[in-house]
Design a protein around this motif. Structure first.
Motif, PDB file in Angstrom:
ATOM      1  N   TRP A   9       0.826  -1.296   0.004  1.00 42.06           N
ATOM      2  CA  TRP A   9      -0.042   0.002  -0.059  1.00 42.06           C
ATOM      3  C   TRP A   9       0.678   1.372   0.192  1.00 42.06           C
ATOM      4  CZ3 TRP A   9      -4.488  -1.387  -1.785  1.00 42.06           C
ATOM      5  CH2 TRP A   9      -4.857  -2.820  -1.304  1.00 42.06           C
ATOM      6  N   ARG A  10       1.929   1.292   0.809  1.00 39.52           N
ATOM      7  CA  ARG A  10       2.904   2.430   0.851  1.00 39.52           C
ATOM      8  C   ARG A  10       4.370   1.832   0.858  1.00 39.52           C
ATOM      9  NH1 ARG A  10       0.788   4.971   6.083  1.00 39.52           N
ATOM     10  NH2 ARG A  10      -1.349   4.073   5.717  1.00 39.52           N
ATOM     11  N   ASP A  11       5.038   2.808   0.353  1.00 41.30           N
ATOM     12  CA  ASP A  11       6.585   2.105   0.240  1.00 41.30           C
ATOM     13  C   ASP A  11       7.285   1.904   1.451  1.00 41.30           C
ATOM     14  OD1 ASP A  11       7.009   2.421  -2.428  1.00 41.30           O
ATOM     15  OD2 ASP A  11       7.539   4.512  -2.659  1.00 41.30           O
ATOM     16  N   LEU A  54      -1.879  -2.058  13.811  1.00 31.97           N
ATOM     17  CA  LEU A  54      -1.666  -0.690  13.783  1.00 31.97           C
ATOM     18  C   LEU A  54      -0.833   0.042  14.692  1.00 31.97           C
ATOM     19  CD1 LEU A  54      -5.220   0.651  12.634  1.00 31.97           C
ATOM     20  CD2 LEU A  54      -3.107   0.416  11.136  1.00 31.97           C
ATOM     21  N   ASN A  55      -1.052  -0.571  16.059  1.00 35.12           N
ATOM     22  CA  ASN A  55      -0.256   0.072  16.959  1.00 35.12           C
ATOM     23  C   ASN A  55       0.833  -0.554  17.525  1.00 35.12           C
ATOM     24  OD1 ASN A  55      -2.322   1.751  17.440  1.00 35.12           O
ATOM     25  ND2 ASN A  55      -3.503   0.254  18.732  1.00 35.12           N
ATOM     26  N   VAL A  56       1.060  -2.058  17.336  1.00 32.40           N
ATOM     27  CA  VAL A  56       2.211  -2.714  17.356  1.00 32.40           C
ATOM     28  C   VAL A  56       3.240  -2.932  16.405  1.00 32.40           C
ATOM     29  CG1 VAL A  56       3.101  -4.869  18.544  1.00 32.40           C
ATOM     30  CG2 VAL A  56       0.975  -3.846  19.386  1.00 32.40           C
ATOM     31  N   GLU A  57       2.627  -3.520  15.348  1.00 35.16           N
ATOM     32  CA  GLU A  57       3.510  -3.679  14.201  1.00 35.16           C
ATOM     33  C   GLU A  57       3.797  -2.508  13.369  1.00 35.16           C
ATOM     34  OE1 GLU A  57       4.689  -6.556  14.118  1.00 35.16           O
ATOM     35  OE2 GLU A  57       3.471  -7.743  15.393  1.00 35.16           O
ATOM     36  N   GLN A  58       2.967  -1.347  13.509  1.00 37.53           N
ATOM     37  CA  GLN A  58       3.140  -0.266  12.646  1.00 37.53           C
ATOM     38  C   GLN A  58       3.056  -0.304  11.239  1.00 37.53           C
ATOM     39  OE1 GLN A  58       3.858   3.021  14.301  1.00 37.53           O
ATOM     40  NE2 GLN A  58       3.193   1.544  16.268  1.00 37.53           N
ATOM     41  N   GLY A  59       1.846  -1.109  10.789  1.00 36.70           N
ATOM     42  CA  GLY A  59       1.602  -1.567   9.305  1.00 36.70           C
ATOM     43  C   GLY A  59       0.399  -1.443   9.084  1.00 36.70           C
ATOM     44  N   ALA A  85      -1.052  -4.153 -10.667  1.00 35.65           N
ATOM     45  CA  ALA A  85      -0.406  -2.839 -11.231  1.00 35.65           C
ATOM     46  C   ALA A  85       1.031  -2.818 -10.582  1.00 35.65           C
ATOM     47  CB  ALA A  85      -0.972  -1.510 -10.426  1.00 35.65           C
ATOM     48  N   LYS A  86       1.460  -3.191  -9.359  1.00 32.78           N
ATOM     49  CA  LYS A  86       2.852  -3.264  -9.134  1.00 32.78           C
ATOM     50  C   LYS A  86       3.720  -4.312 -10.061  1.00 32.78           C
ATOM     51  CE  LYS A  86       3.168  -1.496  -4.555  1.00 32.78           C
ATOM     52  NZ  LYS A  86       4.053  -0.520  -4.846  1.00 32.78           N
TER      53      LYS A  86
END
Length: 138
Positions: A9-11, A54-59, A85-86
């Protein structure tokens, strides 16, 4: 979580994907539409994993919900389109050929997983290397 990838989703962001396969013809689902079943299963996965990712893995977290009848949830479509697409950019292939290749690989992987779950396996797992793959159908 079943799949971890980077940059979906994001680099440079870790994306966590969790797969669920359900049988829409089960007696407990008889009075529920398939669209509602997909939504219910997606929400169950999000309730179980989203906060931790979201909170622990930051992904980011995306549930991949499939039906044994061959359908899949809207978030699966988003993931497949993004992945396609990628791959198109990386391998300089057409989107149609790439999506056909991805769907074909996905179908056979799900079928193989189902057969292994039912019958077990007697051989080693084969690793797939996409670096040398030609995405055009001949």
């Amino acid at each position: 979580m079943d799949i971890v990838c980077q940059g979906l989703w994001r680099d440079m962001e870790a994306s966590y994907l969790d797969v669920r396969v359900f049988h829409p013809n089960a007696p407990s689902y008889q009075k529920t539409s398939i669209a509602q079943l997909h939504k219910t299963h997606q929400n169950q996965k999000k309730m179980a994993y989203l906060r931790r990712v979201l909170n622990v893995e930051q992904g980011s977290f995306t549930p991949l919900v499939f039906a044994t009848s061959g359908g899949f949830a809207p978030e699966v479509k988003r993931v497949l389109e993004r992945l396609g697409a990628k791959i198109c950019v990386k391998h300089q292939e057409g989107m149609a050929e790439t999506m056909t290749f991805i769907r074909q690989k996905l179908r056979f992987s799900l079928l193989r997983s189902t057969l292994v779950a039912l019958r077990g396996t007697k051989r080693r797992v084969i690793q797939f290397d996409a670096s040398e793959t030609d995405f055009r159908l001949t």
